[in-house]
Scaffold this motif. Sequence first.
Motif, PDB file in Angstrom:
ATOM      1  N   PRO A  60       0.813   0.694  -7.292  1.00  0.00           N
ATOM      2  CA  PRO A  60       0.695  -0.466  -8.171  1.00  0.00           C
ATOM      3  C   PRO A  60      -0.868  -0.882  -7.759  1.00  0.00           C
ATOM      4  CG  PRO A  60       2.603  -0.673  -6.676  1.00  0.00           C
ATOM      5  CD  PRO A  60       2.081   0.802  -6.600  1.00  0.00           C
ATOM      6  N   LEU A  61      -1.366  -0.793  -6.389  1.00  0.00           N
ATOM      7  CA  LEU A  61      -2.532  -1.479  -6.041  1.00  0.00           C
ATOM      8  C   LEU A  61      -3.709  -0.607  -6.692  1.00  0.00           C
ATOM      9  CD1 LEU A  61      -1.838  -2.396  -2.417  1.00  0.00           C
ATOM     10  CD2 LEU A  61      -1.212  -3.692  -4.552  1.00  0.00           C
ATOM     11  N   PHE A  62      -3.533   0.728  -6.941  1.00  0.00           N
ATOM     12  CA  PHE A  62      -4.685   1.689  -7.241  1.00  0.00           C
ATOM     13  C   PHE A  62      -5.543   0.995  -8.351  1.00  0.00           C
ATOM     14  CE2 PHE A  62      -6.706   5.358  -9.559  1.00  0.00           C
ATOM     15  CZ  PHE A  62      -7.157   5.785  -8.451  1.00  0.00           C
ATOM     16  N   GLY A  63      -6.811   0.850  -8.088  1.00  0.00           N
ATOM     17  CA  GLY A  63      -7.844   0.776  -9.010  1.00  0.00           C
ATOM     18  C   GLY A  63      -7.839  -0.906  -9.438  1.00  0.00           C
ATOM     19  N   ILE A  64      -6.826  -1.868  -8.865  1.00  0.00           N
ATOM     20  CA  ILE A  64      -6.660  -3.001  -9.203  1.00  0.00           C
ATOM     21  C   ILE A  64      -7.047  -3.790  -7.926  1.00  0.00           C
ATOM     22  CG2 ILE A  64      -5.215  -4.879 -10.226  1.00  0.00           C
ATOM     23  CD1 ILE A  64      -3.480  -2.613 -11.245  1.00  0.00           C
ATOM     24  N   GLU A  65      -6.223  -4.009  -7.007  1.00  0.00           N
ATOM     25  CA  GLU A  65      -6.643  -4.725  -5.891  1.00  0.00           C
ATOM     26  C   GLU A  65      -7.246  -3.742  -5.013  1.00  0.00           C
ATOM     27  OE1 GLU A  65      -3.227  -6.885  -4.163  1.00  0.00           O
ATOM     28  OE2 GLU A  65      -2.249  -6.573  -6.066  1.00  0.00           O
ATOM     29  N   CYS A  66      -7.144  -2.410  -5.129  1.00  0.00           N
ATOM     30  CA  CYS A  66      -7.614  -1.612  -4.069  1.00  0.00           C
ATOM     31  C   CYS A  66      -8.593  -0.564  -4.695  1.00  0.00           C
ATOM     32  CB  CYS A  66      -6.321  -0.817  -3.622  1.00  0.00           C
ATOM     33  SG  CYS A  66      -6.732   0.411  -2.361  1.00  0.00           S
ATOM     34  N   LYS A  67      -9.950  -0.714  -4.396  1.00  0.00           N
ATOM     35  CA  LYS A  67     -10.877   0.073  -4.892  1.00  0.00           C
ATOM     36  C   LYS A  67     -11.938   0.408  -3.560  1.00  0.00           C
ATOM     37  CE  LYS A  67     -11.471  -2.119  -9.360  1.00  0.00           C
ATOM     38  NZ  LYS A  67     -12.077  -2.983 -10.398  1.00  0.00           N
ATOM     39  N   PRO A  68     -12.852   1.281  -3.738  1.00  0.00           N
ATOM     40  CA  PRO A  68     -13.451   1.610  -2.688  1.00  0.00           C
ATOM     41  C   PRO A  68     -14.326   0.416  -2.119  1.00  0.00           C
ATOM     42  CG  PRO A  68     -13.742   3.426  -4.274  1.00  0.00           C
ATOM     43  CD  PRO A  68     -12.808   2.427  -4.917  1.00  0.00           C
ATOM     44  N   GLU A  69     -14.760  -0.380  -3.032  1.00  0.00           N
ATOM     45  CA  GLU A  69     -15.511  -1.703  -2.709  1.00  0.00           C
ATOM     46  C   GLU A  69     -14.767  -2.634  -1.721  1.00  0.00           C
ATOM     47  OE1 GLU A  69     -15.537   0.174  -5.818  1.00  0.00           O
ATOM     48  OE2 GLU A  69     -15.635  -1.480  -6.787  1.00  0.00           O
ATOM     49  N   CYS A 121       0.766  -1.253  -0.010  1.00  0.00           N
ATOM     50  CA  CYS A 121      -0.262   0.097  -0.255  1.00  0.00           C
ATOM     51  C   CYS A 121       0.699   1.174  -0.043  1.00  0.00           C
ATOM     52  CB  CYS A 121      -0.767  -0.153   1.241  1.00  0.00           C
ATOM     53  SG  CYS A 121      -1.819   1.376   1.417  1.00  0.00           S
ATOM     54  N   GLY A 122       0.628   2.328  -0.887  1.00  0.00           N
ATOM     55  CA  GLY A 122       1.249   3.458  -0.986  1.00  0.00           C
ATOM     56  C   GLY A 122       0.849   4.618  -0.291  1.00  0.00           C
ATOM     57  N   CYS A 123      -0.272   4.343   0.435  1.00  0.00           N
ATOM     58  CA  CYS A 123      -0.906   5.500   1.304  1.00  0.00           C
ATOM     59  C   CYS A 123       0.078   6.462   1.918  1.00  0.00           C
ATOM     60  CB  CYS A 123      -1.825   4.674   2.388  1.00  0.00           C
ATOM     61  SG  CYS A 123      -3.059   6.186   2.952  1.00  0.00           S
ATOM     62  N   GLY A 124       1.198   5.944   2.631  1.00  0.00           N
ATOM     63  CA  GLY A 124       1.984   6.742   3.520  1.00  0.00           C
ATOM     64  C   GLY A 124       2.676   7.773   2.562  1.00  0.00           C
ATOM     65  N   GLU A 125       3.023   7.306   1.204  1.00  0.00           N
ATOM     66  CA  GLU A 125       3.711   8.181   0.382  1.00  0.00           C
ATOM     67  C   GLU A 125       2.555   9.129  -0.403  1.00  0.00           C
ATOM     68  OE1 GLU A 125       6.879   8.718  -0.522  1.00  0.00           O
ATOM     69  OE2 GLU A 125       7.150   7.529   1.474  1.00  0.00           O
ATOM     70  N   VAL A 126       1.465   8.701  -0.443  1.00  0.00           N
ATOM     71  CA  VAL A 126       0.268   9.517  -0.916  1.00  0.00           C
ATOM     72  C   VAL A 126       0.060  10.598   0.146  1.00  0.00           C
ATOM     73  CG1 VAL A 126      -2.226   9.377  -1.496  1.00  0.00           C
ATOM     74  CG2 VAL A 126      -0.734   7.709  -2.498  1.00  0.00           C
ATOM     75  N   LEU A 127       0.062  10.364   1.150  1.00  0.00           N
ATOM     76  CA  LEU A 127      -0.241  11.317   2.403  1.00  0.00           C
ATOM     77  C   LEU A 127       1.042  12.514   2.324  1.00  0.00           C
ATOM     78  CD1 LEU A 127      -1.331   8.770   5.230  1.00  0.00           C
ATOM     79  CD2 LEU A 127      -2.957  10.706   3.959  1.00  0.00           C
ATOM     80  N   CYS A 132      -6.865   8.813  -2.548  1.00  0.00           N
ATOM     81  CA  CYS A 132      -7.155   7.566  -3.389  1.00  0.00           C
ATOM     82  C   CYS A 132      -8.644   7.498  -3.576  1.00  0.00           C
ATOM     83  CB  CYS A 132      -6.486   6.385  -3.064  1.00  0.00           C
ATOM     84  SG  CYS A 132      -4.920   6.460  -2.728  1.00  0.00           S
ATOM     85  N   ALA A 133      -9.466   7.511  -2.660  1.00  0.00           N
ATOM     86  CA  ALA A 133     -11.002   7.474  -2.929  1.00  0.00           C
ATOM     87  C   ALA A 133     -11.658   8.482  -3.852  1.00  0.00           C
ATOM     88  CB  ALA A 133     -11.734   7.269  -1.596  1.00  0.00           C
ATOM     89  N   ILE A 134     -11.076   9.634  -3.429  1.00  0.00           N
ATOM     90  CA  ILE A 134     -11.578  10.792  -4.363  1.00  0.00           C
ATOM     91  C   ILE A 134     -11.382  10.671  -5.730  1.00  0.00           C
ATOM     92  CG2 ILE A 134     -11.727  13.320  -4.529  1.00  0.00           C
ATOM     93  CD1 ILE A 134     -11.169  13.426  -1.453  1.00  0.00           C
ATOM     94  N   VAL A 135      -9.933  10.399  -5.924  1.00  0.00           N
ATOM     95  CA  VAL A 135      -9.326  10.159  -7.531  1.00  0.00           C
ATOM     96  C   VAL A 135     -10.136   9.263  -8.224  1.00  0.00           C
ATOM     97  CG1 VAL A 135      -7.345   9.849  -8.682  1.00  0.00           C
ATOM     98  CG2 VAL A 135      -7.059  11.681  -6.770  1.00  0.00           C
ATOM     99  N   TYR A 136     -10.141   8.093  -7.418  1.00  0.00           N
ATOM    100  CA  TYR A 136     -10.683   6.951  -8.156  1.00  0.00           C
ATOM    101  C   TYR A 136     -12.309   7.252  -8.318  1.00  0.00           C
ATOM    102  CZ  TYR A 136     -12.389   2.188  -8.977  1.00  0.00           C
ATOM    103  OH  TYR A 136     -12.779   1.076  -9.791  1.00  0.00           O
ATOM    104  N   LYS A 137     -13.163   7.941  -7.663  1.00  0.00           N
ATOM    105  CA  LYS A 137     -14.281   8.254  -7.946  1.00  0.00           C
ATOM    106  C   LYS A 137     -14.433   9.091  -9.340  1.00  0.00           C
ATOM    107  CE  LYS A 137     -18.356   9.957  -5.793  1.00  0.00           C
ATOM    108  NZ  LYS A 137     -19.070  11.071  -4.972  1.00  0.00           N
ATOM    109  N   PHE A 138     -13.404   9.787  -9.370  1.00  0.00           N
ATOM    110  CA  PHE A 138     -13.608  10.971 -10.522  1.00  0.00           C
ATOM    111  C   PHE A 138     -12.770  10.460 -11.758  1.00  0.00           C
ATOM    112  CE2 PHE A 138     -15.283  13.428  -6.912  1.00  0.00           C
ATOM    113  CZ  PHE A 138     -16.774  14.018  -7.458  1.00  0.00           C
ATOM    114  N   LYS A 139     -12.047   9.419 -11.476  1.00  0.00           N
ATOM    115  CA  LYS A 139     -11.027   8.821 -12.492  1.00  0.00           C
ATOM    116  C   LYS A 139      -9.986  10.005 -13.024  1.00  0.00           C
ATOM    117  CE  LYS A 139     -13.049   4.702 -13.177  1.00  0.00           C
ATOM    118  NZ  LYS A 139     -14.031   4.662 -12.317  1.00  0.00           N
ATOM    119  N   VAL A 152     -10.457   4.103   1.686  1.00  0.00           N
ATOM    120  CA  VAL A 152     -11.644   3.892   2.549  1.00  0.00           C
ATOM    121  C   VAL A 152     -12.402   5.263   2.692  1.00  0.00           C
ATOM    122  CG1 VAL A 152     -12.436   3.260   4.585  1.00  0.00           C
ATOM    123  CG2 VAL A 152     -10.509   2.257   3.522  1.00  0.00           C
ATOM    124  N   SER A 153     -11.868   6.220   3.156  1.00  0.00           N
ATOM    125  CA  SER A 153     -12.621   7.668   3.668  1.00  0.00           C
ATOM    126  C   SER A 153     -13.072   8.250   2.647  1.00  0.00           C
ATOM    127  CB  SER A 153     -11.585   8.458   4.672  1.00  0.00           C
ATOM    128  OG  SER A 153     -12.258   9.651   4.860  1.00  0.00           O
TER     129      SER A 153
END
Lengths: 64, 357
Positions: free
Chosen positions: B325-334, B309-315, B348-355, B342-343
């Motif tokens: 590498p996990l974004f949109g593949i293994e890691c999705k809001p569902e 999970c890249g969340c630390g670097e994203v933050l 990631c959740a915001i960007v995924y939602k608006f692609k 998650v939040s």
Amino acid sequence: MAEVDIGGIRREASLALVADRGIAVGDYVLVHTGYAITKVDEEEAMSILDAWKQVMAAEKEIQL
Amino acid sequence: MQSEFRDRVLVAKVAAEIREWSRGAEVRIMHVCGTHEWTITHAGIREMIPESIKVVAGPGCPVCVTPGGEIDAVSELSLRKGVTVTTFGDLLRVPGNTTSLSEAKASGGDVKVVYSVADSIKMAKENPRRNIVHFSIGFETTAPMTAIEIVRGVPPNFSVFASHKLIPPAMEFLLTSGAKLDGFICPGHVSTIIGVKPYRALADKYGKPMVISGFEPLDVMLGILNIVRQVAEGTHRADNEYKRAVRDSGNEAAVEAMDRAFEVRDAHWRGIGIIKSSGMGLRSQYGGHDAAVKFRMKGAYQDRMPKGCGCGEVLLGNMAPKECPLFGIECKPEHPVGPCMVSAEGTCAIVYKFKRI
């Protein structure tokens, strides 16, 4: 406590954190997790918008 | 009034000003608020400004920076006899190191979602024989509510597990991290509480412009313009572009309540580590309402990000969500892998939602 209208939905909000702001019926407040945290100043909002509108109007006149 | 701050013509005009002032210079701007990211992504602000101006998201999602070990500890607490844990909905599904509140709930833990700390206190009054523990997280925007209730007096069966964090120390941490940063868009809601002063100190010390912005597209664009202009002119003021909601002195009653209820402590930011003096814990005179004291919780919570999970670097703004590498593949809001997916405030959740990005 006060009743607030959030986009047509009515709910209760606490005024505990803005007790010193003299909030009256009809004021806009910013609500976070059930508590009003600040009063929204409409005049201030309009003054920013007006300033930009004037800039644009002036430019339009120059173009004409 | 609100709709005018979304006026496309006005926004386009400010975009043109930004282009003029940027003069092709590389400017890297950070914001530290999930709601700012929502506006930026939703309104497509990154597409409206010159490519040389980068706007990156920092650690502005309170749920995302709550350490995994704390989530585990509160999840375990919810399984104890006679204990009910209350929390905000966003935190429910966030994976800790070994479990989550929703997993604890599924295995019999008493976890209830509340909208406000007041709901949790009401629950304590209505259920005097149960111990109600509020998992109180959030920045300066959420801490005052818990603080004022504690100061005013709460039922003996009500306690809080406080995991509150402060934004200016995190900004200072980022300013000293060595990453290129030319200015901050300061969080509007946090600023309604703390005012301009803390940013003025940082702007002076580090020579970077800091601009408080609201949450409509025009607000964010005015924040970017202010910073780009200050960079071009070589100034470093702390400015307030959200005067309709933020007073320069902030909300003094809220700050006073926080000071009375909490003391400043070092805090662990998930995926980032310990940031000095960046957290708040209940003062010892309120020990009876401190879940950590009441339930003899061990403290010094460890933190692990899920594998890969890249969340630390994203933050930290070092990685865009799509670079993970996990974004949109293994890691999705569902089925989120890390907290940033998650939040509703997670980048990631915001960007995924608006692609976008």
